[in-house]
Design a protein around this motif. Structure first.
Motif, PDB file in Angstrom:
ATOM      1  N   ASP A  69     -48.171 -24.715 -34.841  1.00  0.00           N
ATOM      2  CA  ASP A  69     -48.631 -26.113 -34.745  1.00  0.00           C
ATOM      3  C   ASP A  69     -47.516 -27.088 -35.124  1.00  0.00           C
ATOM      4  O   ASP A  69     -47.261 -28.055 -34.383  1.00  0.00           O
ATOM      5  CB  ASP A  69     -49.850 -26.345 -35.659  1.00  0.00           C
TER       6      ASP A  69
ATOM      7  N   THR B  96     -45.721 -14.029 -44.448  1.00  0.00           N
ATOM      8  CA  THR B  96     -47.085 -13.940 -43.910  1.00  0.00           C
ATOM      9  C   THR B  96     -47.116 -13.422 -42.478  1.00  0.00           C
ATOM     10  O   THR B  96     -48.113 -12.853 -42.048  1.00  0.00           O
ATOM     11  CB  THR B  96     -47.788 -15.313 -43.953  1.00  0.00           C
ATOM     12  N   ASP B  97     -46.030 -13.601 -41.752  1.00  0.00           N
ATOM     13  CA  ASP B  97     -45.939 -13.029 -40.405  1.00  0.00           C
ATOM     14  C   ASP B  97     -45.046 -11.790 -40.415  1.00  0.00           C
ATOM     15  O   ASP B  97     -45.392 -10.753 -39.847  1.00  0.00           O
ATOM     16  CB  ASP B  97     -45.387 -14.066 -39.418  1.00  0.00           C
ATOM     17  N   LEU B  98     -43.919 -11.880 -41.100  1.00  0.00           N
ATOM     18  CA  LEU B  98     -42.934 -10.798 -41.016  1.00  0.00           C
ATOM     19  C   LEU B  98     -43.473  -9.476 -41.585  1.00  0.00           C
ATOM     20  O   LEU B  98     -43.270  -8.413 -40.987  1.00  0.00           O
ATOM     21  CB  LEU B  98     -41.647 -11.207 -41.752  1.00  0.00           C
TER      22      LEU B  98
ATOM     23  N   LYS C 111     -56.062 -30.566 -32.416  1.00  0.00           N
ATOM     24  CA  LYS C 111     -56.017 -29.118 -32.154  1.00  0.00           C
ATOM     25  C   LYS C 111     -57.416 -28.626 -31.806  1.00  0.00           C
ATOM     26  O   LYS C 111     -58.363 -28.891 -32.549  1.00  0.00           O
ATOM     27  CB  LYS C 111     -55.513 -28.429 -33.430  1.00  0.00           C
TER      28      LYS C 111
ATOM     29  N   THR D  89     -43.595 -20.778 -45.106  1.00  0.00           N
ATOM     30  CA  THR D  89     -42.555 -21.811 -45.155  1.00  0.00           C
ATOM     31  C   THR D  89     -42.427 -22.431 -43.764  1.00  0.00           C
ATOM     32  O   THR D  89     -42.776 -21.798 -42.756  1.00  0.00           O
ATOM     33  CB  THR D  89     -41.200 -21.197 -45.543  1.00  0.00           C
TER      34      THR D  89
ATOM     35  N   GLY E 220     -39.261 -15.618 -45.232  1.00  0.00           N
ATOM     36  CA  GLY E 220     -39.833 -16.818 -45.835  1.00  0.00           C
ATOM     37  C   GLY E 220     -40.983 -16.361 -46.716  1.00  0.00           C
ATOM     38  O   GLY E 220     -40.799 -15.586 -47.657  1.00  0.00           O
ATOM     39  N   GLY E 221     -42.203 -16.799 -46.388  1.00  0.00           N
ATOM     40  CA  GLY E 221     -43.365 -16.369 -47.175  1.00  0.00           C
ATOM     41  C   GLY E 221     -43.824 -14.963 -46.843  1.00  0.00           C
ATOM     42  O   GLY E 221     -44.672 -14.390 -47.538  1.00  0.00           O
TER      43      GLY E 221
ATOM     44  N   SER F 176     -34.240 -12.627 -42.052  1.00  0.00           N
ATOM     45  CA  SER F 176     -34.661 -13.717 -42.934  1.00  0.00           C
ATOM     46  C   SER F 176     -36.104 -13.490 -43.366  1.00  0.00           C
ATOM     47  O   SER F 176     -36.955 -13.126 -42.556  1.00  0.00           O
ATOM     48  CB  SER F 176     -34.613 -15.055 -42.194  1.00  0.00           C
TER      49      SER F 176
HETATM   50  C1  LIG Z   1     -54.572 -15.222 -39.453  1.00  0.00           C
HETATM   51  C2  LIG Z   1     -53.391 -16.132 -39.200  1.00  0.00           C
HETATM   52  C3  LIG Z   1     -53.646 -17.395 -38.682  1.00  0.00           C
HETATM   53  C4  LIG Z   1     -52.575 -18.260 -38.455  1.00  0.00           C
HETATM   54  N1  LIG Z   1     -52.829 -19.470 -37.912  1.00  0.00           N
HETATM   55  C5  LIG Z   1     -51.797 -20.313 -37.648  1.00  0.00           C
HETATM   56  C6  LIG Z   1     -52.031 -21.583 -37.072  1.00  0.00           C
HETATM   57  O1  LIG Z   1     -53.171 -21.979 -36.805  1.00  0.00           O
HETATM   58  N2  LIG Z   1     -50.958 -22.377 -36.825  1.00  0.00           N
HETATM   59  C7  LIG Z   1     -49.680 -21.998 -37.110  1.00  0.00           C
HETATM   60  O2  LIG Z   1     -48.751 -22.779 -36.892  1.00  0.00           O
HETATM   61  N3  LIG Z   1     -49.438 -20.797 -37.665  1.00  0.00           N
HETATM   62  C8  LIG Z   1     -50.451 -19.961 -37.941  1.00  0.00           C
HETATM   63  N4  LIG Z   1     -50.222 -18.743 -38.508  1.00  0.00           N
HETATM   64  C9  LIG Z   1     -48.873 -18.371 -38.772  1.00  0.00           C
HETATM   65  C10 LIG Z   1     -48.500 -18.640 -40.193  1.00  0.00           C
HETATM   66  O3  LIG Z   1     -48.525 -20.007 -40.428  1.00  0.00           O
HETATM   67  C11 LIG Z   1     -47.141 -18.064 -40.289  1.00  0.00           C
HETATM   68  O4  LIG Z   1     -47.357 -16.708 -40.597  1.00  0.00           O
HETATM   69  C12 LIG Z   1     -46.258 -18.665 -41.304  1.00  0.00           C
HETATM   70  O5  LIG Z   1     -46.109 -20.038 -41.132  1.00  0.00           O
HETATM   71  C13 LIG Z   1     -44.919 -18.005 -41.257  1.00  0.00           C
HETATM   72  O6  LIG Z   1     -44.213 -18.481 -42.345  1.00  0.00           O
HETATM   73  P1  LIG Z   1     -43.550 -17.480 -43.386  1.00  0.00           P
HETATM   74  O7  LIG Z   1     -42.703 -18.325 -44.257  1.00  0.00           O
HETATM   75  O8  LIG Z   1     -44.554 -16.623 -44.056  1.00  0.00           O
HETATM   76  O9  LIG Z   1     -42.653 -16.619 -42.404  1.00  0.00           O
HETATM   77  P2  LIG Z   1     -42.213 -15.101 -42.510  1.00  0.00           P
HETATM   78  O10 LIG Z   1     -43.396 -14.224 -42.279  1.00  0.00           O
HETATM   79  O11 LIG Z   1     -41.445 -14.864 -43.742  1.00  0.00           O
HETATM   80  O12 LIG Z   1     -41.233 -15.026 -41.258  1.00  0.00           O
HETATM   81  C14 LIG Z   1     -41.707 -15.162 -39.940  1.00  0.00           C
HETATM   82  C15 LIG Z   1     -40.545 -14.936 -38.964  1.00  0.00           C
HETATM   83  O13 LIG Z   1     -39.600 -15.971 -39.109  1.00  0.00           O
HETATM   84  C16 LIG Z   1     -38.323 -15.450 -39.535  1.00  0.00           C
HETATM   85  N5  LIG Z   1     -37.838 -16.420 -40.497  1.00  0.00           N
HETATM   86  C17 LIG Z   1     -38.384 -16.775 -41.681  1.00  0.00           C
HETATM   87  N6  LIG Z   1     -37.708 -17.790 -42.228  1.00  0.00           N
HETATM   88  C18 LIG Z   1     -36.688 -18.064 -41.381  1.00  0.00           C
HETATM   89  C19 LIG Z   1     -35.622 -19.020 -41.395  1.00  0.00           C
HETATM   90  N7  LIG Z   1     -35.473 -19.914 -42.370  1.00  0.00           N
HETATM   91  N8  LIG Z   1     -34.748 -19.007 -40.373  1.00  0.00           N
HETATM   92  C20 LIG Z   1     -34.872 -18.111 -39.346  1.00  0.00           C
HETATM   93  N9  LIG Z   1     -35.860 -17.209 -39.276  1.00  0.00           N
HETATM   94  C21 LIG Z   1     -36.771 -17.199 -40.287  1.00  0.00           C
HETATM   95  C22 LIG Z   1     -38.601 -14.082 -40.097  1.00  0.00           C
HETATM   96  O14 LIG Z   1     -37.473 -13.227 -39.976  1.00  0.00           O
HETATM   97  C23 LIG Z   1     -39.763 -13.645 -39.235  1.00  0.00           C
HETATM   98  O15 LIG Z   1     -39.304 -13.165 -37.990  1.00  0.00           O
HETATM   99  C24 LIG Z   1     -51.257 -17.863 -38.753  1.00  0.00           C
HETATM  100  C25 LIG Z   1     -51.013 -16.579 -39.286  1.00  0.00           C
HETATM  101  C26 LIG Z   1     -52.061 -15.727 -39.501  1.00  0.00           C
HETATM  102  C27 LIG Z   1     -51.758 -14.368 -40.062  1.00  0.00           C
END
Ligand SMILES: Cc1cc2nc3c(=O)[nH]c(=O)nc-3n(C[C@H](O)[C@H](O)[C@H](O)COP(=O)(O)OP(=O)(O)OC[C@H]3O[C@@H](n4cnc5c(N)ncnc54)[C@H](O)[C@@H]3O)c2cc1C
Length: 319
Positions: free
Chosen positions: A161, A32-34, A227, A109, A29-30, A27
């Motif tokens: 969070d 930002t982590d994957l 926090k 997301t 989403g945005g 999967s």
């Molecule tokens: C410098 C930094 C600071 C951050 N600080 C914080 C913070 O203070 N608090 C906090 O909460 N987060 C924090 N984050 C995390 C950031 O909020 C997450 O990267 C973001 O929310 C992930 O969302 P995404 O949609 O980009 O996920 P993605 O990067 O697209 O996915 C992340 C993971 O989730 C899986 N995934 C995505 N969508 C789904 C779905 N619908 N169902 C099942 N699996 C799914 C993907 O396969 C992957 O393994 C931080 C990240 C960074 C890089």
């Protein structure tokens, strides 16, 4: 060279379920982590299935009975600003508002945020720790950000969070796959390292989070999210807390930054808080009792102090 993968846009919920049932699909989403996890080689997918292109997968919808449904592709920044969430489930809006940076909140997301991988730097940098297939946790090293509760054999801390706030709100996670749809209370959604090391949720292969439902019983009342961060901005929680006194008088208190999953305090303590009329000594005793099982490591004893301080403030507000 970065691990190569195909990018696919899901055109419907069924299309997403079909694509994610293929081996090697993940999967998206945005990203930002994957995308960082792929660069770090802790995730090696063959195909990324973008869930944001599923029609109706974003937004907050009132269900008519006082509960709300949040599409998994809703951006974290939208949840922080959504009037319904802000007015009715403020602990969630506050938790979303302190996620990372404005750019991360805008791209990330809620589904991805709940399923992001832990930030333990041994894990993220490919050190052969337990999560990377090794035989020991690097717990004797730089352990200042690791867990103090529910820890062992691996000592990761859950990073989200919003997950802490959603646990205090008794959220239900809607999970979809080719087999259909199932609902899991958020308290059962996360797994502990003592249960499995390869992942942190109960999602089976081919399953994804399609929505989050907040029950009417959690709406309103007194709610907050606090926090504590090392840099006071743009950072993961050292320790955080979500506290709710629901309209029916029940209390929920959940800590973040202390355990491999959002850590709800013992229900007997929540009941004592709900009974109200507590003096300062009783509040301090309850906070101490909540952390009775804490097992701090050599460099993270400070988390016990931070958690106790947040607990005292929250109990005093909710009581
Ligand atoms: C410098 C930094 C600071 C951050 N600080 C914080 C913070 O203070 N608090 C906090 O909460 N987060 C924090 N984050 C995390 C950031 O909020 C997450 O990267 C973001 O929310 C992930 O969302 P995404 O949609 O980009 O996920 P993605 O990067 O697209 O996915 C992340 C993971 O989730 C899986 N995934 C995505 N969508 C789904 C779905 N619908 N169902 C099942 N699996 C799914 C993907 O396969 C992957 O393994 C931080 C990240 C960074 C890089």
């Amino acid at each position: 060279m970065t691990h190569p993968f195909l990018y696919q846009r899901a055109t419907s919920i069924d299309d997403a379920a079909r694509r994610l049932s293929e081996p090697g699909a993940m999967s998206l989403g945005g990203g930002t982590d994957l995308l960082v996890a792929i660069a770090e080689e802790i995730s090696l997918p063959d195909v990324l299935v973008d869930l944001r292109t599923i029609p109706d997968s974003t937004g907050v919808r009132a269900l008519g009975n006082g509960s709300i449904r949040i599409g998994a592709s809703t951006r974290v920044s939208e949840l922080a600003a959504d009037p319904l969430v802000y007015d009715t489930f403020p602990t969630l809006a506050q938790a979303c508002d302190v996620v990372g940076t404005p750019a991360l909140r805008h791209m990330g997301t809620i589904g991805g945020n709940l399923c992001q991988r832990p930030r333990c730097w041994y894990f993220r940098r490919g050190i052969p720790c337990l999560k990377n297939g090794g035989t020991t946790c690097a717990v004797d090293g730089e352990n200042q950000y690791l867990a103090i509760l529910d820890n062992g054999p691996c000592h990761i801390v859950h990073p989200s969070d919003p997950a802490v706030a959603l646990t205090a709100l008794d959220a239900v996670i809607e999970i979809t796959s080719q087999a259909g749809r199932r609902e899991v209370p958020i308290g059962d959604f996360y797994t502990l390292p003592s249960e499995r090391l390869d992942q942190e949720t109960v999602l089976a292969r081919g399953e994804f989070v399609s929505a989050i439902v907040l029950p009417a019983a959690s709406a309103g009342g007194a709610q907050h999210y606090r926090k504590l961060m090392q840099r006071d901005a743009w950072d993961f929680a050292l320790v955080s807390i979500a506290g709710c006194r629901r309209a029916d008088g029940d209390v929920r208190i959940v800590l973040g930054g202390v355990a491999p999953r959002p850590w709800r305090v013992n229900t007997s303590i929540e009941e004592d808080v709900a009974s109200g009329g507590l003096d300062d000594d009783t509040i301090a005793t309850l906070a101490e009792r909540a952390l009775y099982d804490a097992k701090p490591l050599s460099k993270n004893g400070y988390k016990v102090e931070l958690a106790a301080s947040l607990l005292r403030d929250t109990i005093s507000q909710l009581a």
